[in-house]
Design a protein around this motif. Structure first.
Motif, PDB file in Angstrom:
ATOM      1  N   LYS A   1     -15.498  -2.189   5.113  1.00 61.76           N
ATOM      2  CA  LYS A   1     -15.190  -2.819   6.396  1.00 61.76           C
ATOM      3  C   LYS A   1     -13.676  -2.932   6.560  1.00 61.76           C
ATOM      4  O   LYS A   1     -12.924  -2.918   5.579  1.00 61.76           O
ATOM      5  N   ALA A   2     -13.247  -3.028   7.809  1.00 64.00           N
ATOM      6  CA  ALA A   2     -11.813  -3.159   8.122  1.00 64.00           C
ATOM      7  C   ALA A   2     -11.567  -4.484   8.833  1.00 64.00           C
ATOM      8  O   ALA A   2     -12.415  -4.945   9.619  1.00 64.00           O
ATOM      9  N   VAL A   3     -10.427  -5.099   8.553  1.00 62.14           N
ATOM     10  CA  VAL A   3     -10.026  -6.339   9.228  1.00 62.14           C
ATOM     11  C   VAL A   3      -8.582  -6.214   9.688  1.00 62.14           C
ATOM     12  O   VAL A   3      -7.789  -5.459   9.104  1.00 62.14           O
ATOM     13  N   ALA A   4      -8.252  -6.925  10.763  1.00 57.77           N
ATOM     14  CA  ALA A   4      -6.884  -6.902  11.292  1.00 57.77           C
ATOM     15  C   ALA A   4      -6.114  -8.119  10.772  1.00 57.77           C
ATOM     16  O   ALA A   4      -6.658  -9.227  10.719  1.00 57.77           O
ATOM     17  N   ASN A   5      -4.863  -7.898  10.400  1.00 58.47           N
ATOM     18  CA  ASN A   5      -4.003  -8.986   9.931  1.00 58.47           C
ATOM     19  C   ASN A   5      -2.702  -8.953  10.734  1.00 58.47           C
ATOM     20  O   ASN A   5      -1.934  -7.996  10.661  1.00 58.47           O
ATOM     21  N   ASN A   6      -2.469 -10.010  11.502  1.00 58.02           N
ATOM     22  CA  ASN A   6      -1.281 -10.067  12.372  1.00 58.02           C
ATOM     23  C   ASN A   6       0.036 -10.111  11.608  1.00 58.02           C
ATOM     24  O   ASN A   6       1.101  -9.834  12.165  1.00 58.02           O
ATOM     25  N   ASN A   7      -0.007 -10.491  10.338  1.00 59.68           N
ATOM     26  CA  ASN A   7       1.215 -10.604   9.548  1.00 59.68           C
ATOM     27  C   ASN A   7       1.667  -9.274   8.954  1.00 59.68           C
ATOM     28  O   ASN A   7       2.757  -9.192   8.399  1.00 59.68           O
ATOM     29  N   TYR A   8       0.843  -8.251   9.057  1.00 60.22           N
ATOM     30  CA  TYR A   8       1.194  -6.953   8.485  1.00 60.22           C
ATOM     31  C   TYR A   8       2.080  -6.175   9.453  1.00 60.22           C
ATOM     32  O   TYR A   8       1.873  -6.215  10.677  1.00 60.22           O
ATOM     33  N   HIS A   9       3.076  -5.458   8.901  1.00 54.65           N
ATOM     34  CA  HIS A   9       3.848  -4.579   9.774  1.00 54.65           C
ATOM     35  C   HIS A   9       3.028  -3.321  10.069  1.00 54.65           C
ATOM     36  O   HIS A   9       1.933  -3.124   9.519  1.00 54.65           O
ATOM     37  N   LEU A  10       3.539  -2.449  10.931  1.00 52.89           N
ATOM     38  CA  LEU A  10       2.738  -1.382  11.522  1.00 52.89           C
ATOM     39  C   LEU A  10       2.041  -0.497  10.497  1.00 52.89           C
ATOM     40  O   LEU A  10       0.851  -0.175  10.641  1.00 52.89           O
ATOM     41  N   ILE A  11       2.740  -0.067   9.444  1.00 51.12           N
ATOM     42  CA  ILE A  11       2.122   0.887   8.512  1.00 51.12           C
ATOM     43  C   ILE A  11       1.744   0.233   7.182  1.00 51.12           C
ATOM     44  O   ILE A  11       1.550   0.907   6.178  1.00 51.12           O
ATOM     45  N   GLU A  12       1.619  -1.084   7.181  1.00 51.60           N
ATOM     46  CA  GLU A  12       1.219  -1.791   5.965  1.00 51.60           C
ATOM     47  C   GLU A  12      -0.299  -1.885   5.888  1.00 51.60           C
ATOM     48  O   GLU A  12      -0.978  -2.171   6.879  1.00 51.60           O
ATOM     49  N   PHE A  13      -0.849  -1.648   4.704  1.00 55.56           N
ATOM     50  CA  PHE A  13      -2.301  -1.810   4.512  1.00 55.56           C
ATOM     51  C   PHE A  13      -2.575  -2.196   3.062  1.00 55.56           C
ATOM     52  O   PHE A  13      -1.799  -1.879   2.154  1.00 55.56           O
ATOM     53  N   HIS A  14      -3.697  -2.903   2.860  1.00 60.17           N
ATOM     54  CA  HIS A  14      -4.097  -3.319   1.516  1.00 60.17           C
ATOM     55  C   HIS A  14      -5.615  -3.267   1.406  1.00 60.17           C
ATOM     56  O   HIS A  14      -6.338  -3.522   2.378  1.00 60.17           O
ATOM     57  N   PHE A  15      -6.113  -2.964   0.195  1.00 51.74           N
ATOM     58  CA  PHE A  15      -7.546  -2.975  -0.089  1.00 51.74           C
ATOM     59  C   PHE A  15      -7.882  -4.212  -0.906  1.00 51.74           C
ATOM     60  O   PHE A  15      -7.118  -4.615  -1.801  1.00 51.74           O
ATOM     61  N   PHE A  16      -9.048  -4.818  -0.616  1.00 55.85           N
ATOM     62  CA  PHE A  16      -9.521  -5.990  -1.338  1.00 55.85           C
ATOM     63  C   PHE A  16     -10.923  -5.711  -1.873  1.00 55.85           C
ATOM     64  O   PHE A  16     -11.727  -5.020  -1.220  1.00 55.85           O
ATOM     65  N   ASP A  17     -11.228  -6.266  -3.069  1.00 59.10           N
ATOM     66  CA  ASP A  17     -12.547  -6.023  -3.662  1.00 59.10           C
ATOM     67  C   ASP A  17     -13.558  -7.051  -3.168  1.00 59.10           C
ATOM     68  O   ASP A  17     -13.260  -7.871  -2.285  1.00 59.10           O
ATOM     69  N   GLU A  18     -14.727  -7.044  -3.774  1.00 59.38           N
ATOM     70  CA  GLU A  18     -15.811  -7.930  -3.330  1.00 59.38           C
ATOM     71  C   GLU A  18     -15.493  -9.404  -3.552  1.00 59.38           C
ATOM     72  O   GLU A  18     -16.105 -10.274  -2.929  1.00 59.38           O
ATOM     73  N   HIS A  19     -14.527  -9.689  -4.430  1.00 55.07           N
ATOM     74  CA  HIS A  19     -14.126 -11.079  -4.678  1.00 55.07           C
ATOM     75  C   HIS A  19     -12.913 -11.481  -3.829  1.00 55.07           C
ATOM     76  O   HIS A  19     -12.290 -12.521  -4.068  1.00 55.07           O
ATOM     77  N   GLU A  20     -12.575 -10.629  -2.882  1.00 58.34           N
ATOM     78  CA  GLU A  20     -11.451 -10.838  -1.964  1.00 58.34           C
ATOM     79  C   GLU A  20     -10.103 -10.878  -2.696  1.00 58.34           C
ATOM     80  O   GLU A  20      -9.152 -11.522  -2.250  1.00 58.34           O
ATOM     81  N   GLU A  21     -10.032 -10.193  -3.797  1.00 61.49           N
ATOM     82  CA  GLU A  21      -8.785 -10.068  -4.536  1.00 61.49           C
ATOM     83  C   GLU A  21      -8.172  -8.697  -4.247  1.00 61.49           C
ATOM     84  O   GLU A  21      -8.870  -7.681  -4.229  1.00 61.49           O
ATOM     85  N   GLU A  22      -6.844  -8.710  -4.017  1.00 60.32           N
ATOM     86  CA  GLU A  22      -6.180  -7.458  -3.662  1.00 60.32           C
ATOM     87  C   GLU A  22      -6.199  -6.479  -4.835  1.00 60.32           C
ATOM     88  O   GLU A  22      -5.991  -6.863  -5.989  1.00 60.32           O
TER      89      GLU A  22
END
Length: 535
Positions: free
Chosen positions: A511-532
């Motif tokens: 799934k994908a979520v939007a984060n307003n604090n991220y700059h335009l080309i910033e992205f991160h993956f999180f696991d099932e425990h919501e840890e980056e």
């Protein structure tokens, strides 16, 4: 009828003339000490004393005259700086010959028998004399730093030696007593003059400071004795010295500020270093015992300057553009010869009267300009381009307001009337390099290049990372991205890029979520425990 905001400006001027709550925040760091002076919680002065500070204003050096320049009526003196210091004839002091004689006697006094009270002064030099008539032979001479090294220039020197204390300033050789003009009562001026004349040591002149008003004979005498002892130490340090050499350092920035400013208006002094706290408390105990309890030690985990809002004020106060609460703003620019400040009107108007709006904006700007001159320690000639006003009465009000706002400035300054072109000229004593703090930060997206990667490449980069995670046993993944990228990835219910990836890699739990604090080309993956997931 006076506008409410304008009335506020006038009230602030009156408040400046009476009492202002002051705080001194002292932040010890590995590179030195940062000192912030707050007035009514507003940052007014910012000082930085480096750990290896040298050639500060007030330091005394044994200098060696290296070169006489008759054309400039000046001399270059070696005081140990990489460039020779500059000494002009007008800074020699009328007692220059006495200082040269004293320097030689003190240097040759190896047994401590030289008594300054019995020193016989030499005749004064004339104001219109020549440098080679006084410094002929290129002697060693005791000099004081008048201005710190600025840009490519060495320090500027003076032979007008002075030792500042809490209530008086001791001036060797001249034997004149002067009382600060800021003490308005003629009776008090006479009282102070009579007291100091009676207790003044021989061969010393005394300048009575404003802080001496109302002080007793005992307090003034103790201050004089302390300074006389300092002069004895200078004399002892000269014994056997070889030029160039530092003879005496001015007090550190913290104690010099306390010496000059500490009064009943101070309600807090905060220090974040135990040793500096003890030194500060001891000094306050000595000069102002009733104020000892206002010195506190900061032991909070939060950075000291952050807790008192200083970091944020520094960020908003330095830079080319300074915004004002009304929406008006200042543009501050520096040329080789002078500083130029342009006042620009804001988006708010207090009335439909253009003249009234201009006066109100100029009054607000004047308060901030006076603060900026102190905060940045801007010196030399400052030209301010105020918003044009037609009425002479309003121009006069503006000049009076500026003089009122600058009353708390310790540097010597002069304010000229607003010209017919709407320009005001201000001169301010320059003692050290202007404080210039770069508040701009490197863009985290482009790293200062001004360019970012193509969003097409971003899509490939995300897919590459996704494929890697799915082939390394990660099943339930959350992709966090900037809202704009989120819209790009999820556009279309069945045909979106996210749906395509799910089908291609069998990633049903992606799934994908939007984060307003991220700059335009910033992205991160999180696991099932919501840890980056770090790569």
């Amino acid at each position: 009828m006076r506008a409410p905001a304008l009335a506020g400006s006038v009230f602030y001027i009156k408040k400046l003339q009476n009492s202002v709550n002051k705080e001194l925040i002292i932040n010890a760091a590995p590179g030195g000490v940062e000192i912030a002076l707050l007035e009514e919680k507003k940052l007014m002065e910012l000082h930085h004393e480096k750990a290896d500070a040298s050639f500060a204003v007030g330091d005394l050096y044994l200098g060696k005259v290296k070169k006489l320049i008759p054309g400039l009526n000046a001399a270059f003196v070696d005081v140990g700086f990489e460039k020779d210091a500059f000494l002009h004839y007008t800074d020699l002091s009328p007692f220059a010959r006495s200082i040269i004689k004293f320097t030689q006697l003190a240097m040759n006094d190896h047994d401590g028998s030289f008594d300054f009270a019995k020193f016989q002064s030499e005749p004064e030099i004339v104001k219109t004399g020549k440098i080679n008539e006084v410094l002929n032979g290129k002697p060693n001479i005791l000099v004081q730093i008048l201005k710190e090294p600025i840009a490519a220039k060495g320090p500027r020197l003076s032979c007008e030696l002075s030792l500042p204390g809490r209530f008086v300033v001791l001036t060797p050789f001249n034997e004149v007593v002067a009382v600060s003009k800021k003490i308005h009562s003629s009776e008090e001026r006479k009282r102070l003059h009579k007291i100091v004349e009676a207790i003044r040591p021989k061969n010393f002149g005394v300048i009575v400071r404003t802080a001496a008003e109302g002080k007793s004979t005992a307090e003034l005498h103790q201050d004089l004795l302390t300074l006389a002892e300092t002069w004895k130490n200078i004399q002892a340090n000269l014994s056997g010295a070889e030029a160039p050499a530092k003879i005496m350092s001015e007090q550190d920035k913290t104690t010099s500020i306390l010496r000059d400013l500490l009064n009943d208006d101070f309600n807090r002094i905060v220090v974040n270093d135990k040793n500096l706290y003890n030194d500060t408390r001891s000094y306050v105990q000595k000069i102002f015992p009733d104020k000892t309890d206002i010195v506190t030690l900061h032991n909070n985990a939060q950075p000291l300057f952050d807790q008192y809002g200083i970091t944020k004020q520094v960020k908003s106060s330095f830079g080319k553009t300074v915004n004002l609460p009304s929406g008006a703003y200042l543009i501050i620019e520096h040329t080789e010869a002078l500083h130029v400040i342009d006042v620009n009107s804001g988006y708010k108007s207090i009335s439909n009267n253009q003249e009234e709006n201009a006066l109100e904006t100029n009054m607000e700007a004047a308060a901030e300009i006076a603060r900026q001159l102190r905060l940045r320690d801007i010196g030399g000639i400052i030209v301010v381009d105020f918003i044009d006003m037609k009425l002479p009465e309003n121009k006069r009000k503006l000049q009076e307001a500026m003089e009122g706002f600058m009353r708390g400035d310790r540097a010597k300054h002069a304010v000229l009337p607003v010209s017919k072109f709407g320009l005001m000229q201000i001169t301010r004593q320059r003692m050290k390099p202007e404080m210039n703090i770069n508040t701009a930060e490197v863009c985290p997206v482009c790293n200062g290049t001004g360019k970012i990667s193509s969003t097409l490449l971003l899509e490939d980069e995300i897919e590459k990372r996704l494929h890697y995670l799915l082939t390394h046993s990660h099943k339930k993944l959350t992709l966090a991205v900037n809202p704009i990228v989120y819209s790009h990835l999820t556009k279309g219910i069945f045909t979106s890029i996210l749906k395509k990836w799910k089908r291609k890699y069998g990633a049903k739990q992606l799934k994908a979520v939007a984060n307003n604090n991220y700059h335009l080309i910033e992205f991160h993956f999180f696991d099932e425990h919501e840890e980056e997931i770090k790569f």
